[in-house]
Design a protein around this motif. Structure first.
Motif, PDB file in Angstrom:
ATOM      1  N   GLY A   9     -10.517  -3.810 -19.558  1.00  0.00           N
ATOM      2  CA  GLY A   9     -11.853  -3.415 -19.971  1.00  0.00           C
ATOM      3  C   GLY A   9     -12.900  -4.171 -19.186  1.00  0.00           C
ATOM      4  N   LEU A  10     -14.128  -4.059 -19.659  1.00  0.00           N
ATOM      5  CA  LEU A  10     -15.267  -4.734 -19.041  1.00  0.00           C
ATOM      6  C   LEU A  10     -15.619  -5.964 -19.866  1.00  0.00           C
ATOM      7  CD1 LEU A  10     -17.670  -4.815 -17.041  1.00  0.00           C
ATOM      8  CD2 LEU A  10     -18.899  -3.313 -18.639  1.00  0.00           C
ATOM      9  N   VAL A  11     -15.747  -7.097 -19.190  1.00  0.00           N
ATOM     10  CA  VAL A  11     -16.071  -8.344 -19.877  1.00  0.00           C
ATOM     11  C   VAL A  11     -17.006  -9.168 -18.996  1.00  0.00           C
ATOM     12  CG1 VAL A  11     -14.038  -9.545 -18.953  1.00  0.00           C
ATOM     13  CG2 VAL A  11     -15.040 -10.286 -21.124  1.00  0.00           C
ATOM     14  N   GLN A  12     -17.829  -9.963 -19.626  1.00  0.00           N
ATOM     15  CA  GLN A  12     -18.708 -10.847 -18.860  1.00  0.00           C
ATOM     16  C   GLN A  12     -17.938 -12.062 -18.372  1.00  0.00           C
ATOM     17  OE1 GLN A  12     -22.118 -11.670 -21.413  1.00  0.00           O
ATOM     18  NE2 GLN A  12     -23.295 -10.065 -20.375  1.00  0.00           N
ATOM     19  N   ALA A  13     -18.437 -12.653 -17.315  1.00  0.00           N
ATOM     20  CA  ALA A  13     -17.831 -13.879 -16.811  1.00  0.00           C
ATOM     21  C   ALA A  13     -17.789 -14.925 -17.919  1.00  0.00           C
ATOM     22  CB  ALA A  13     -18.618 -14.398 -15.616  1.00  0.00           C
ATOM     23  N   GLY A  14     -16.659 -15.628 -17.994  1.00  0.00           N
ATOM     24  CA  GLY A  14     -16.453 -16.598 -19.057  1.00  0.00           C
ATOM     25  C   GLY A  14     -15.770 -16.025 -20.282  1.00  0.00           C
ATOM     26  N   GLY A  15     -15.654 -14.710 -20.337  1.00  0.00           N
ATOM     27  CA  GLY A  15     -15.030 -14.056 -21.478  1.00  0.00           C
ATOM     28  C   GLY A  15     -13.525 -14.006 -21.378  1.00  0.00           C
ATOM     29  N   SER A  16     -12.911 -13.327 -22.356  1.00  0.00           N
ATOM     30  CA  SER A  16     -11.454 -13.259 -22.451  1.00  0.00           C
ATOM     31  C   SER A  16     -10.988 -11.820 -22.666  1.00  0.00           C
ATOM     32  CB  SER A  16     -10.964 -14.107 -23.634  1.00  0.00           C
ATOM     33  OG  SER A  16     -11.273 -15.464 -23.467  1.00  0.00           O
ATOM     34  N   LEU A  17      -9.789 -11.566 -22.210  1.00  0.00           N
ATOM     35  CA  LEU A  17      -9.093 -10.318 -22.491  1.00  0.00           C
ATOM     36  C   LEU A  17      -7.616 -10.636 -22.671  1.00  0.00           C
ATOM     37  CD1 LEU A  17     -10.528  -7.730 -19.908  1.00  0.00           C
ATOM     38  CD2 LEU A  17     -10.771  -7.617 -22.390  1.00  0.00           C
ATOM     39  N   ARG A  18      -6.916  -9.813 -23.444  1.00  0.00           N
ATOM     40  CA  ARG A  18      -5.472  -9.938 -23.536  1.00  0.00           C
ATOM     41  C   ARG A  18      -4.834  -8.619 -23.111  1.00  0.00           C
ATOM     42  NH1 ARG A  18      -1.300 -11.097 -28.555  1.00  0.00           N
ATOM     43  NH2 ARG A  18      -1.838  -8.931 -29.073  1.00  0.00           N
ATOM     44  N   LEU A  19      -4.055  -8.690 -22.054  1.00  0.00           N
ATOM     45  CA  LEU A  19      -3.341  -7.523 -21.582  1.00  0.00           C
ATOM     46  C   LEU A  19      -1.966  -7.469 -22.241  1.00  0.00           C
ATOM     47  CD1 LEU A  19      -4.099  -7.642 -17.743  1.00  0.00           C
ATOM     48  CD2 LEU A  19      -5.469  -6.672 -19.601  1.00  0.00           C
ATOM     49  N   SER A  20      -1.487  -6.258 -22.444  1.00  0.00           N
ATOM     50  CA  SER A  20      -0.136  -6.048 -22.981  1.00  0.00           C
ATOM     51  C   SER A  20       0.664  -5.195 -22.017  1.00  0.00           C
ATOM     52  CB  SER A  20      -0.197  -5.350 -24.341  1.00  0.00           C
ATOM     53  OG  SER A  20      -0.882  -6.133 -25.289  1.00  0.00           O
ATOM     54  N   CYS A  21       1.939  -5.466 -21.920  1.00  0.00           N
ATOM     55  CA  CYS A  21       2.874  -4.661 -21.131  1.00  0.00           C
ATOM     56  C   CYS A  21       3.985  -4.232 -22.077  1.00  0.00           C
ATOM     57  CB  CYS A  21       3.423  -5.472 -19.971  1.00  0.00           C
ATOM     58  SG  CYS A  21       4.719  -4.634 -19.026  1.00  0.00           S
ATOM     59  N   THR A  22       4.010  -2.952 -22.395  1.00  0.00           N
ATOM     60  CA  THR A  22       5.004  -2.432 -23.330  1.00  0.00           C
ATOM     61  C   THR A  22       6.129  -1.771 -22.557  1.00  0.00           C
ATOM     62  OG1 THR A  22       3.264  -2.053 -24.951  1.00  0.00           O
ATOM     63  CG2 THR A  22       5.363  -0.943 -25.316  1.00  0.00           C
ATOM     64  N   LYS A  75       9.426  -6.939 -29.906  1.00  0.00           N
ATOM     65  CA  LYS A  75       8.498  -5.819 -29.737  1.00  0.00           C
ATOM     66  C   LYS A  75       8.565  -5.235 -28.337  1.00  0.00           C
ATOM     67  CE  LYS A  75       5.166  -7.466 -33.159  1.00  0.00           C
ATOM     68  NZ  LYS A  75       3.758  -7.877 -33.408  1.00  0.00           N
ATOM     69  N   ASN A  76       9.434  -5.796 -27.482  1.00  0.00           N
ATOM     70  CA  ASN A  76       9.541  -5.316 -26.098  1.00  0.00           C
ATOM     71  C   ASN A  76       8.171  -5.336 -25.414  1.00  0.00           C
ATOM     72  OD1 ASN A  76      12.127  -4.902 -25.166  1.00  0.00           O
ATOM     73  ND2 ASN A  76      11.975  -2.674 -25.093  1.00  0.00           N
ATOM     74  N   THR A  77       7.433  -6.399 -25.643  1.00  0.00           N
ATOM     75  CA  THR A  77       6.066  -6.479 -25.129  1.00  0.00           C
ATOM     76  C   THR A  77       5.828  -7.841 -24.502  1.00  0.00           C
ATOM     77  OG1 THR A  77       5.287  -4.949 -26.843  1.00  0.00           O
ATOM     78  CG2 THR A  77       3.619  -6.249 -25.705  1.00  0.00           C
ATOM     79  N   ILE A  78       5.125  -7.816 -23.378  1.00  0.00           N
ATOM     80  CA  ILE A  78       4.744  -9.037 -22.680  1.00  0.00           C
ATOM     81  C   ILE A  78       3.222  -9.063 -22.651  1.00  0.00           C
ATOM     82  CG2 ILE A  78       4.760 -10.217 -20.438  1.00  0.00           C
ATOM     83  CD1 ILE A  78       7.509  -7.748 -21.440  1.00  0.00           C
ATOM     84  N   TYR A  79       2.658 -10.244 -22.805  1.00  0.00           N
ATOM     85  CA  TYR A  79       1.209 -10.393 -22.883  1.00  0.00           C
ATOM     86  C   TYR A  79       0.691 -11.262 -21.736  1.00  0.00           C
ATOM     87  CZ  TYR A  79       2.315  -8.950 -27.634  1.00  0.00           C
ATOM     88  OH  TYR A  79       2.794  -8.275 -28.734  1.00  0.00           O
ATOM     89  N   LEU A  80      -0.550 -11.023 -21.379  1.00  0.00           N
ATOM     90  CA  LEU A  80      -1.260 -11.906 -20.457  1.00  0.00           C
ATOM     91  C   LEU A  80      -2.619 -12.198 -21.074  1.00  0.00           C
ATOM     92  CD1 LEU A  80      -1.025 -13.336 -17.690  1.00  0.00           C
ATOM     93  CD2 LEU A  80      -2.362 -11.440 -16.738  1.00  0.00           C
ATOM     94  N   GLN A  81      -2.748 -13.390 -21.629  1.00  0.00           N
ATOM     95  CA  GLN A  81      -4.023 -13.836 -22.187  1.00  0.00           C
ATOM     96  C   GLN A  81      -4.861 -14.395 -21.047  1.00  0.00           C
ATOM     97  OE1 GLN A  81      -5.284 -13.672 -25.369  1.00  0.00           O
ATOM     98  NE2 GLN A  81      -7.183 -14.522 -24.531  1.00  0.00           N
ATOM     99  N   MET A  82      -6.034 -13.820 -20.859  1.00  0.00           N
ATOM    100  CA  MET A  82      -6.891 -14.222 -19.746  1.00  0.00           C
ATOM    101  C   MET A  82      -8.181 -14.790 -20.317  1.00  0.00           C
ATOM    102  SD  MET A  82      -6.274 -11.034 -17.133  1.00  0.00           S
ATOM    103  CE  MET A  82      -7.213  -9.892 -18.115  1.00  0.00           C
ATOM    104  N   ASP A  83      -8.397 -16.062 -20.103  1.00  0.00           N
ATOM    105  CA  ASP A  83      -9.591 -16.749 -20.584  1.00  0.00           C
ATOM    106  C   ASP A  83     -10.446 -17.213 -19.418  1.00  0.00           C
ATOM    107  OD1 ASP A  83      -7.410 -18.247 -22.983  1.00  0.00           O
ATOM    108  OD2 ASP A  83      -8.781 -16.565 -23.325  1.00  0.00           O
ATOM    109  N   ASN A  84     -11.695 -17.509 -19.711  1.00  0.00           N
ATOM    110  CA  ASN A  84     -12.629 -17.983 -18.682  1.00  0.00           C
ATOM    111  C   ASN A  84     -12.569 -17.074 -17.451  1.00  0.00           C
ATOM    112  OD1 ASN A  84     -14.522 -19.604 -17.429  1.00  0.00           O
ATOM    113  ND2 ASN A  84     -13.018 -21.083 -16.701  1.00  0.00           N
ATOM    114  N   LEU A  85     -12.692 -15.794 -17.683  1.00  0.00           N
ATOM    115  CA  LEU A  85     -12.582 -14.826 -16.591  1.00  0.00           C
ATOM    116  C   LEU A  85     -13.726 -14.978 -15.610  1.00  0.00           C
ATOM    117  CD1 LEU A  85     -11.314 -11.820 -18.672  1.00  0.00           C
ATOM    118  CD2 LEU A  85     -10.219 -12.662 -16.588  1.00  0.00           C
TER     119      LEU A  85
END
Length: 130
Positions: A9-22, A75-85
């Motif tokens: 998605g769209l996030v401001q610098a310094g924000g966070s997103l969590r990606l999932s891989c199912t 859950k057969n899912t892998i995550y990527l937590q992205m902080d301080n983008l």
């Protein structure tokens, strides 16, 4: 056999997103999983990797300390937590799989840096605004 990345998605610098891989169609806990990204006009590059059991991880220097990879094999899912983008993190992010025994032979660093994977998923777009 399919891997599907989501959560971009769209996030401001310094924000966070969590990606999932199912993962579907195969038993994910036999595979190491890598996250890769491709910015417009640039080559695809490795970001992070995790072994089948989840007790070993690798990060490239540019994301170390900001990104965290994890997995939930139930859950057969892998995550990527992205902080301080940062704006330079803007890219389409892909997850990919490689057999665990092969990843163990190569090492996660080599898997990620050389994109030594054999199953690619569709990507999810991450846009970081300044």
């Amino acid at each position: 056999v399919q891997l599907q990345a989501s959560g971009g998605g769209l996030v401001q610098a310094g924000g966070s997103l969590r990606l999932s891989c199912t993962i579907s169609g195969f038993k994910g806990d036999n595979y190491a999983i890598g996250w890769f990204r491709q910015a417009p006009g640039k080559e695809r590059e490795g970001v992070s990797g995790i072994n089948p059991s989840g007790d070993s991880t690798y990060y490239v220097d540019s994301v170390k300390g900001r990104f965290t990879i994890s997995r939930d094999n139930a859950k057969n899912t892998i995550y990527l937590q992205m902080d301080n983008l940062k704006p330079q993190d803007t890219a389409t992010y892909f997850c990919a799989a490689v057999l665990g025994i092969w990843a163990q032979t190569l090492g996660l660093e080599r898997v990620v840096k050389t994109k030594a994977v054999d199953k690619w998923g569709q990507g999810t777009l991450v846009t970081v605004s300044s």
